[in-house]
Design a protein around this motif. Structure first.
Motif, PDB file in Angstrom:
ATOM      1  N   UNK A 142       0.727  -1.170  -0.062  1.00 58.98           N
ATOM      2  CA  UNK A 142      -0.081   0.149  -0.012  1.00 58.98           C
ATOM      3  C   UNK A 142       1.048   1.248   0.052  1.00 58.98           C
ATOM      4  N   UNK A 143       2.018   1.101  -0.392  1.00 59.50           N
ATOM      5  CA  UNK A 143       3.118   2.443  -0.426  1.00 59.50           C
ATOM      6  C   UNK A 143       2.476   3.353  -1.294  1.00 59.50           C
ATOM      7  N   UNK A 144       2.723   4.600  -0.961  1.00 59.78           N
ATOM      8  CA  UNK A 144       2.280   5.886  -1.856  1.00 59.78           C
ATOM      9  C   UNK A 144       3.582   6.144  -2.730  1.00 59.78           C
ATOM     10  N   UNK A 145       3.157   6.465  -3.893  1.00 58.78           N
ATOM     11  CA  UNK A 145       4.433   7.248  -4.621  1.00 58.78           C
ATOM     12  C   UNK A 145       4.040   7.862  -5.702  1.00 58.78           C
ATOM     13  N   UNK A 146       4.982   8.723  -6.276  1.00 55.83           N
ATOM     14  CA  UNK A 146       4.805   9.603  -7.227  1.00 55.83           C
ATOM     15  C   UNK A 146       5.069   9.051  -8.630  1.00 55.83           C
ATOM     16  N   UNK A 147       5.214   7.867  -8.745  1.00 60.19           N
ATOM     17  CA  UNK A 147       5.660   7.118  -9.941  1.00 60.19           C
ATOM     18  C   UNK A 147       4.674   7.721 -11.237  1.00 60.19           C
ATOM     19  N   UNK A 148       5.211   7.750 -12.407  1.00 61.73           N
ATOM     20  CA  UNK A 148       4.259   8.204 -13.841  1.00 61.73           C
ATOM     21  C   UNK A 148       3.550   7.123 -14.317  1.00 61.73           C
ATOM     22  N   UNK A 149       3.939   5.883 -14.015  1.00 69.45           N
ATOM     23  CA  UNK A 149       2.915   4.851 -14.692  1.00 69.45           C
ATOM     24  C   UNK A 149       3.158   3.661 -13.539  1.00 69.45           C
ATOM     25  N   UNK A 150       1.766   3.015 -13.541  1.00 72.26           N
ATOM     26  CA  UNK A 150       1.763   1.954 -12.566  1.00 72.26           C
ATOM     27  C   UNK A 150       1.249   0.672 -13.520  1.00 72.26           C
ATOM     28  N   UNK A 151       1.548  -0.538 -13.555  1.00 75.66           N
ATOM     29  CA  UNK A 151       1.223  -1.443 -14.358  1.00 75.66           C
ATOM     30  C   UNK A 151       0.656  -2.626 -13.372  1.00 75.66           C
ATOM     31  N   UNK A 152       0.909  -2.615 -12.086  1.00 74.36           N
ATOM     32  CA  UNK A 152       0.268  -3.921 -11.403  1.00 74.36           C
ATOM     33  C   UNK A 152      -0.847  -3.265 -10.352  1.00 74.36           C
TER      34      UNK A 152
ATOM     35  N   UNK B 286      -1.847  -7.186 -14.314  1.00 75.47           N
ATOM     36  CA  UNK B 286      -1.028  -6.024 -14.924  1.00 75.47           C
ATOM     37  C   UNK B 286      -1.993  -5.562 -15.997  1.00 75.47           C
ATOM     38  N   UNK B 287      -1.853  -4.097 -16.220  1.00 75.54           N
ATOM     39  CA  UNK B 287      -2.574  -3.505 -17.075  1.00 75.54           C
ATOM     40  C   UNK B 287      -1.563  -3.505 -18.316  1.00 75.54           C
ATOM     41  N   UNK B 288      -2.196  -3.506 -19.671  1.00 77.28           N
ATOM     42  CA  UNK B 288      -1.341  -3.642 -20.652  1.00 77.28           C
ATOM     43  C   UNK B 288      -1.545  -2.257 -21.544  1.00 77.28           C
ATOM     44  N   UNK B 289      -0.472  -1.677 -22.283  1.00 73.69           N
ATOM     45  CA  UNK B 289      -0.575  -0.629 -22.996  1.00 73.69           C
ATOM     46  C   UNK B 289      -1.455  -0.686 -24.179  1.00 73.69           C
TER      47      UNK B 289
ATOM     48  N   UNK C 211      -9.539   3.445 -13.183  1.00 74.05           N
ATOM     49  CA  UNK C 211      -8.929   3.144 -11.909  1.00 74.05           C
ATOM     50  C   UNK C 211      -7.577   3.207 -11.902  1.00 74.05           C
ATOM     51  N   UNK C 212      -6.842   3.152 -13.234  1.00 72.87           N
ATOM     52  CA  UNK C 212      -5.442   3.354 -13.418  1.00 72.87           C
ATOM     53  C   UNK C 212      -5.048   4.818 -12.951  1.00 72.87           C
ATOM     54  N   UNK C 213      -6.026   5.788 -12.768  1.00 71.18           N
ATOM     55  CA  UNK C 213      -5.767   7.043 -12.134  1.00 71.18           C
ATOM     56  C   UNK C 213      -6.222   7.019 -10.687  1.00 71.18           C
ATOM     57  N   UNK C 214      -7.511   6.467 -10.236  1.00 72.24           N
ATOM     58  CA  UNK C 214      -7.706   6.854  -8.997  1.00 72.24           C
ATOM     59  C   UNK C 214      -7.201   5.715  -7.913  1.00 72.24           C
ATOM     60  N   UNK C 215      -6.545   4.526  -8.498  1.00 67.44           N
ATOM     61  CA  UNK C 215      -5.856   3.637  -7.775  1.00 67.44           C
ATOM     62  C   UNK C 215      -4.458   3.777  -7.967  1.00 67.44           C
TER      63      UNK C 215
END
Ligand code: NAG
Ligand code: NAG
Ligand code: NAG
Length: 152
Positions: free
Chosen positions: A34-44, A87-90, A118-122
């Protein structure tokens, strides 16, 4: 002679090793669930579906699927949780929907994870939390600040 060139190189090898050590010390820690971070893209991502009803008069039943996967029917009693990760795919849309039931109440095809939503909200935590309650289905990304997303 070989010995000569080794001793001549030694100071540079030391400097190189020091440089590698100081770089590796600045590498970020691997993040927890449940770590918070500022990464640009999350896939998992991980989606949690829980029974938030105050009693066990009826089970909360969730049947979920995506275009590719049928995740089965899950019968959840009070505080029970069903979760799945992926994992989400591009190159293709990820969209999970669920049918949920609690006694006489039911909702069909509610969207629990969709690319661009949810790729944004989560994204901040990598977790989507959905909770069935008496007046509807609640959502949040941290298992704390739930708000109603769907009404029965
Ligand atoms: C939800 O219910 C509808 C109507 O019964 C059905 O067509 C659909 O396949 C169900 N979805 C899942 C994930 O079982
Ligand atoms: C729910 O999804 C199923 C399968 O895609 C579809 O047959 C059904 O018509 C949908 N129901 C609603 C209310 O959108
Ligand atoms: C969410 O919060 C509830 C209540 O505090 C707790 O019982 C549950 O273990 C939490 N779930 C996760 C996945 O952290």
């Amino acid at each position: 002679m070989a010995n000569m060139s080794y001793s001549a190189l030694a100071p540079f090898v030391c400097i190189l090793l020091l440089a590698i050590c100081s770089i590796s010390q600045t590498l970020p820690e691997p993040d927890s669930d449940a770590a918070e971070d500022g990464r640009l893209v999350r896939l998992r991502f991980k989606v949690h579906i829980t029974n938030g009803f105050p009693n066990n008069v009826h089970p909360f039943i969730a049947t979920c699927r995506s275009h590719d996967d049928y995740l089965g029917t899950h019968t959840l009693w009070k505080n029970g949780e069903f979760r799945f990760k992926f994992m989400v795919h591009f190159w293709k849309t990820t969209h999970f929907t669920c049918n949920v039931t609690w006694g006489p109440k039911s909702l069909e095809n509610i969207s629990v994870f969709k690319n661009g939503v949810e790729t944004r909200s989560c994204k901040r935590t990598g977790n989507c939390f959905w909770k069935g309650q008496e007046d509807g289905i609640y959502f949040c990304n941290n298992n704390q600040s739930y708000f109603k997303k769907y009404s029965w």
